[in-house]
Design a protein around this motif. Structure first.
Motif, short mmCIF file in Angstrom:
data_model
loop_
_atom_site.label_atom_id
_atom_site.label_comp_id
_atom_site.label_asym_id
_atom_site.label_seq_id
_atom_site.Cartn_x
_atom_site.Cartn_y
_atom_site.Cartn_z
N ARG A 1 0.82 -1.21 0.00
CA ARG A 1 0.00 0.00 0.00
C ARG A 1 0.85 1.26 0.00
O ARG A 1 0.54 2.22 -0.68
CB ARG A 1 -0.94 0.00 1.19
N THR A 2 1.94 1.28 0.75
CA THR A 2 2.78 2.49 0.78
C THR A 2 3.59 2.63 -0.49
O THR A 2 3.82 3.74 -0.96
CB THR A 2 3.73 2.47 1.99
N VAL A 3 4.02 1.56 -1.09
CA VAL A 3 4.78 1.62 -2.34
C VAL A 3 3.88 2.10 -3.47
O VAL A 3 4.27 2.94 -4.28
CB VAL A 3 5.40 0.25 -2.68
N ALA A 4 2.66 1.61 -3.52
CA ALA A 4 1.73 1.99 -4.59
C ALA A 4 1.35 3.46 -4.48
O ALA A 4 1.24 4.15 -5.49
CB ALA A 4 0.49 1.11 -4.53
N ASN A 5 1.17 4.00 -3.29
CA ASN A 5 0.76 5.39 -3.11
C ASN A 5 1.90 6.37 -3.27
O ASN A 5 1.68 7.55 -3.50
CB ASN A 5 0.11 5.58 -1.75
N SER A 6 3.14 5.93 -3.15
CA SER A 6 4.26 6.86 -3.24
C SER A 6 4.50 7.34 -4.66
O SER A 6 5.16 8.35 -4.88
CB SER A 6 5.53 6.20 -2.69
N GLN A 7 4.00 6.67 -5.66
CA GLN A 7 4.22 7.03 -7.06
C GLN A 7 3.08 7.84 -7.67
O GLN A 7 3.12 8.16 -8.85
CB GLN A 7 4.46 5.77 -7.89
N ILE A 8 2.07 8.19 -6.91
CA ILE A 8 0.92 8.93 -7.44
C ILE A 8 1.32 10.39 -7.65
O ILE A 8 1.85 11.03 -6.77
CB ILE A 8 -0.29 8.85 -6.48
N ARG A 9 1.05 10.89 -8.88
CA ARG A 9 1.34 12.28 -9.21
C ARG A 9 0.14 12.85 -9.94
O ARG A 9 -0.51 12.16 -10.72
CB ARG A 9 2.56 12.38 -10.10
N HIS A 10 -0.11 14.12 -9.71
CA HIS A 10 -1.22 14.77 -10.39
C HIS A 10 -0.80 15.13 -11.81
O HIS A 10 0.24 15.75 -12.02
CB HIS A 10 -1.65 16.03 -9.64
N ILE A 11 -1.58 14.73 -12.79
CA ILE A 11 -1.32 15.03 -14.18
C ILE A 11 -2.21 16.19 -14.60
O ILE A 11 -3.42 16.15 -14.43
CB ILE A 11 -1.60 13.81 -15.09
N TRP A 12 -1.60 17.24 -15.15
CA TRP A 12 -2.32 18.42 -15.59
C TRP A 12 -2.48 18.43 -17.10
O TRP A 12 -1.60 17.99 -17.83
CB TRP A 12 -1.54 19.68 -15.22
#
Length: 62
Positions: free
Chosen positions: A7-18
């Motif tokens: 869960r922490t590895v998967a959430n660490s790569q989330i970035r907002h795309i504009w």
């Protein structure tokens, strides 16, 4: 060997795309700069990519 929590590895790569055009409109970037960013980055990019590639006009303060 350490156990990595998925869960922490998967959430660490989330970035907002504009959408580049939307980002430029919201931040008041000139239309020519917007076109240059679209050519360079494409229609969508992360906020970090946009911030690192924006060329702002230098103001002379004296």
């Amino acid at each position: 060997m350490k156990h990595a929590d998925v869960r922490t590895v998967a959430n660490s790569q989330i970035r907002h795309i504009w959408d580049v055009a939307d980002y430029c409109r919201r931040t008041g970037i000139h239309k020519t700069e917007e076109q240059r960013l679209i050519k360079m980055l494409g229609r969508q990019a992360t906020s970090h990519e946009l911030q690192m590639n924006i060329v702002r006009v230098q103001t002379r303060i004296r």
